[in-house]
Write a protein that holds these residues in place. Sequence first.
Motif, mmCIF file in Angstrom:
data_model
loop_
_atom_site.group_PDB
_atom_site.id
_atom_site.type_symbol
_atom_site.label_atom_id
_atom_site.label_comp_id
_atom_site.label_asym_id
_atom_site.label_seq_id
_atom_site.Cartn_x
_atom_site.Cartn_y
_atom_site.Cartn_z
ATOM 1 N N LYS A 146 0.848 -1.191 0.000
ATOM 2 C CA LYS A 146 0.000 0.000 0.000
ATOM 3 C C LYS A 146 0.880 1.237 0.000
ATOM 4 C CE LYS A 146 -3.719 2.194 2.704
ATOM 5 N NZ LYS A 146 -4.546 2.078 3.927
ATOM 6 N N VAL A 147 0.452 2.281 -0.701
ATOM 7 C CA VAL A 147 1.163 3.560 -0.692
ATOM 8 C C VAL A 147 0.187 4.669 -0.343
ATOM 9 C CG1 VAL A 147 2.990 2.912 -2.297
ATOM 10 C CG2 VAL A 147 0.817 3.797 -3.188
ATOM 11 N N SER A 148 0.728 5.744 0.222
ATOM 12 C CA SER A 148 -0.084 6.911 0.565
ATOM 13 C C SER A 148 0.482 8.142 -0.135
ATOM 14 C CB SER A 148 -0.088 7.138 2.083
ATOM 15 O OG SER A 148 -0.693 6.052 2.754
ATOM 16 N N PHE A 149 -0.404 8.890 -0.781
ATOM 17 C CA PHE A 149 -0.009 10.131 -1.448
ATOM 18 C C PHE A 149 -0.995 11.229 -1.074
ATOM 19 C CE2 PHE A 149 2.654 7.447 -3.921
ATOM 20 C CZ PHE A 149 3.588 8.248 -4.575
ATOM 21 N N ALA A 150 -0.469 12.435 -0.900
ATOM 22 C CA ALA A 150 -1.309 13.624 -0.712
ATOM 23 C C ALA A 150 -1.032 14.573 -1.859
ATOM 24 C CB ALA A 150 -1.007 14.294 0.628
ATOM 25 N N ALA A 151 -2.062 14.899 -2.617
ATOM 26 C CA ALA A 151 -1.912 15.779 -3.781
ATOM 27 C C ALA A 151 -2.469 17.156 -3.458
ATOM 28 C CB ALA A 151 -2.633 15.196 -4.988
ATOM 29 N N HIS A 152 -1.673 18.189 -3.725
ATOM 30 C CA HIS A 152 -2.072 19.561 -3.437
ATOM 31 C C HIS A 152 -2.591 20.223 -4.709
ATOM 32 C CE1 HIS A 152 -1.503 23.024 -0.505
ATOM 33 N NE2 HIS A 152 -2.064 23.565 -1.567
ATOM 34 N N PHE A 153 -3.855 20.599 -4.687
ATOM 35 C CA PHE A 153 -4.480 21.280 -5.818
ATOM 36 C C PHE A 153 -5.141 22.553 -5.320
ATOM 37 C CE2 PHE A 153 -4.588 16.800 -7.057
ATOM 38 C CZ PHE A 153 -4.175 16.839 -8.381
ATOM 39 N N ASP A 154 -4.774 23.692 -5.860
ATOM 40 C CA ASP A 154 -5.554 24.903 -5.645
ATOM 41 C C ASP A 154 -5.214 25.912 -6.731
ATOM 42 O OD1 ASP A 154 -3.449 26.825 -4.703
ATOM 43 O OD2 ASP A 154 -3.340 25.490 -2.976
ATOM 44 N N SER A 155 -6.104 26.855 -6.919
ATOM 45 C CA SER A 155 -5.982 27.811 -8.023
ATOM 46 C C SER A 155 -4.893 28.851 -7.783
ATOM 47 C CB SER A 155 -7.325 28.522 -8.247
ATOM 48 O OG SER A 155 -7.748 29.178 -7.065
ATOM 49 N N LEU A 156 -4.282 28.845 -6.604
ATOM 50 C CA LEU A 156 -3.189 29.770 -6.305
ATOM 51 C C LEU A 156 -1.866 29.293 -6.880
ATOM 52 C CD1 LEU A 156 -4.108 30.186 -2.538
ATOM 53 C CD2 LEU A 156 -4.843 31.639 -4.419
ATOM 54 N N MET A 157 -1.801 28.033 -7.295
ATOM 55 C CA MET A 157 -0.564 27.447 -7.786
ATOM 56 C C MET A 157 -0.313 27.844 -9.236
ATOM 57 S SD MET A 157 -1.232 23.694 -6.099
ATOM 58 C CE MET A 157 0.276 22.950 -6.691
ATOM 59 N N ARG A 158 0.940 27.850 -9.606
ATOM 60 C CA ARG A 158 1.342 28.210 -10.965
ATOM 61 C C ARG A 158 2.243 27.132 -11.544
ATOM 62 N NH1 ARG A 158 -2.228 30.971 -9.976
ATOM 63 N NH2 ARG A 158 -2.386 33.257 -9.916
ATOM 64 N N GLY A 159 2.081 26.847 -12.843
ATOM 65 C CA GLY A 159 3.008 25.978 -13.540
ATOM 66 C C GLY A 159 2.526 24.576 -13.821
ATOM 67 N N ARG A 160 1.301 24.211 -13.393
ATOM 68 C CA ARG A 160 0.810 22.862 -13.655
ATOM 69 C C ARG A 160 0.597 22.665 -15.155
ATOM 70 N NH1 ARG A 160 -1.365 19.413 -10.238
ATOM 71 N NH2 ARG A 160 -1.694 21.058 -8.675
ATOM 72 N N ARG A 161 1.012 21.515 -15.665
ATOM 73 C CA ARG A 161 0.786 21.222 -17.085
ATOM 74 C C ARG A 161 -0.708 21.265 -17.404
ATOM 75 N NH1 ARG A 161 3.421 15.459 -17.775
ATOM 76 N NH2 ARG A 161 2.509 15.286 -15.702
ATOM 77 N N GLY A 162 -1.072 22.071 -18.388
ATOM 78 C CA GLY A 162 -2.470 22.181 -18.782
ATOM 79 C C GLY A 162 -3.250 23.215 -17.999
ATOM 80 N N ALA A 163 -2.672 23.710 -16.889
ATOM 81 C CA ALA A 163 -3.341 24.746 -16.088
ATOM 82 C C ALA A 163 -2.265 25.596 -15.424
ATOM 83 C CB ALA A 163 -4.257 24.122 -15.037
ATOM 84 N N VAL A 164 -1.492 26.272 -16.268
ATOM 85 C CA VAL A 164 -0.354 27.044 -15.765
ATOM 86 C C VAL A 164 -0.813 28.156 -14.829
ATOM 87 C CG1 VAL A 164 1.569 28.538 -16.442
ATOM 88 C CG2 VAL A 164 1.056 26.485 -17.772
ATOM 89 N N ARG A 165 -1.908 28.807 -15.171
ATOM 90 C CA ARG A 165 -2.477 29.856 -14.316
ATOM 91 C C ARG A 165 -3.995 29.656 -14.213
ATOM 92 N NH1 ARG A 165 0.581 34.245 -12.926
ATOM 93 N NH2 ARG A 165 2.696 34.324 -13.776
ATOM 94 N N PRO A 166 -4.436 28.729 -13.384
ATOM 95 C CA PRO A 166 -5.877 28.445 -13.295
ATOM 96 C C PRO A 166 -6.654 29.640 -12.770
ATOM 97 C CG PRO A 166 -4.672 27.326 -11.545
ATOM 98 C CD PRO A 166 -3.650 27.881 -12.471
ATOM 99 N N ARG A 167 -7.849 29.822 -13.296
ATOM 100 C CA ARG A 167 -8.675 30.966 -12.912
ATOM 101 C C ARG A 167 -9.699 30.624 -11.837
ATOM 102 N NH1 ARG A 167 -10.249 31.613 -19.065
ATOM 103 N NH2 ARG A 167 -10.102 29.365 -18.692
#
Length: 413
Positions: free
Chosen positions: A86-107
């Motif tokens: 088993k593995v555990s991962f925590a993924a951080h997603f919010d519109s304040l972040m910059r640089g994500r592939r496909g959502a470099v500057r999410p609105r």
Amino acid sequence: MRIDGDHTVSEVTKQMGLLRQIRGPRAHAQLIGGEVSLLPAAAHRETLKAMRAVGREPMSMTHGDFDYDYLLEVVLDDDGTPAFDKVSFAAHFDSLMRGRRGAVRPRSEAELNPFREKFAQMFVDLKKQTGVTSYLAHNMTVTPTNLDEVEQVTCDVLGMRYDMMSFQPAAFIGDDRRWKEDFQEVTIDKVWERIEAGAGQKLPHRAVQFGDPRCNRHTVGVMVDGVFATVLDADEPKDIAARDRFLAHHGGMIFGDIPRWALTVKVIRAILRYPGDVPPLIGLMTRILKRAGGLRRVLRAARQGKVSFRTFVVHNFMDAEQVKPAWALMKEGKTSDDPLIRETQERLGACMYAMAHPETGELVPACAQHSVLDPIENIGLRKLLPLEPKSSRPAGITNGRAAELAESNGSRW
């Protein structure tokens, strides 16, 4: 910084050894960066093994912007067999972040839902392909800009394959040029209210407390076809009596990350030693079923795959302006006369989220680490881990991603 991974494996091994020595043989621990997926997959895997070797159950903290092939490389040994059950991962997603592939500057937060879904789906595919199960957390930073979107994020993510939803009100730590808002508007109560609105019901949280209540709030329960049934409700005396009895008799038992046969033996031994604990446990389970809508509803939802455990969390970090003087006084063994600084000292003293420093034998509260020590250590890291040539890139990053990261100035990566 250098990303060959040798530094990470060796240093984390030392840190986990100190945590075992001070905190005991078993606990959860987070592998944080930076961005852990910038580690070569083999180094990421070996670091998780090192953490497990000293009784830690690791969770990799990531922005979730990596491909399925990288996940496979982390989870599988060189011979292709699973390195973990088993593995555990925590993924951080919010519109304040910059640089994500496909959502470099999410609105908006809603714009990130396809990325949240894609990340969770990788672990569904992982189980099908390898048999490796997972525990997934969804993290989100909250500021006045996206506070009102917390409700919809909660509603949306509840429909995804995440076991935990964690929200962190932003604190004034780091580069002052970045943050211009009044973070004091985003209180732990306001965030929790919006989580409850997204869940469509109240979420009792006072039955179990980790650390200081001004810092942490959490509740665990069963989600049954959209209805959350909390495991413990502080307003139910029988729940609290069962809680106290369980902690008195079994508080030191380890239930997670052990073989099923060992867990079975432990449970049988516990029942034989404390047979009087069985009726209160049955009563608690009965109340949980009632909160979920009754046995028939639970069974019907289970047949449809709509039953799962869920955890809601808020971690409320503190501003560097208060942490710096509070920590300095604590190091001197002094208590501040200033009410705000004294409150900060109380919260630091109750911190459950600490960083290990083998070189000094200290465990440092996270807020002190980020506000006081990180700026100093970052200067040393620049000398210890010099920048790599621009042409190099770690395993797991495609040419397209490397180019996109290079183009997005100000990226959080």
